[in-house]
Design a protein around this motif. Sequence first.
Motif: not given
Length: 123
Positions: A12-22, A51-59, A67-73
């Motif tokens: 779901r996170l990946g799908h949401d990231l893809r939607s945000a990118r698109l 297996k994708v690193a959390v740091g990559t997700l943050a970047n 990025v504020e979404k990560l802080a509120d996780l």
Amino acid sequence: MSSPKSNTALERLGHDLRSARLSRRIAVTDLAERAGTSAKTIQRLEKGDPKVAVGTLANVLVSLGLVEKLADLVDVRKDDLGLALSSERTPQRGRSFAASLRRRKPTDDKDEPDDVDPDGVAF
């Protein structure tokens, strides 16, 4: 090994990231360059690869302006169970440092000066 629940959440996170990118009209290669990673890693992240690193997700979140979404996780102020358990363990009445010194048994060593007065004044 990931659990089925975590796999579903990552997908779901990946799908949401893809939607945000698109919705921002950013190509995978452009996002990868901005995030300092490869296009293949962005694709894996968007598929929910655990297996994708959390740091990559943050970047990636920084690159997307999210990025504020990560802080509120894991916001401890919204953790109802954690707050309830914490309040159960919190003493209802505290004891001052001076009171704990008064309760301490006197020692036989009168040669050493006291570092703390029983009233709580330090010397």
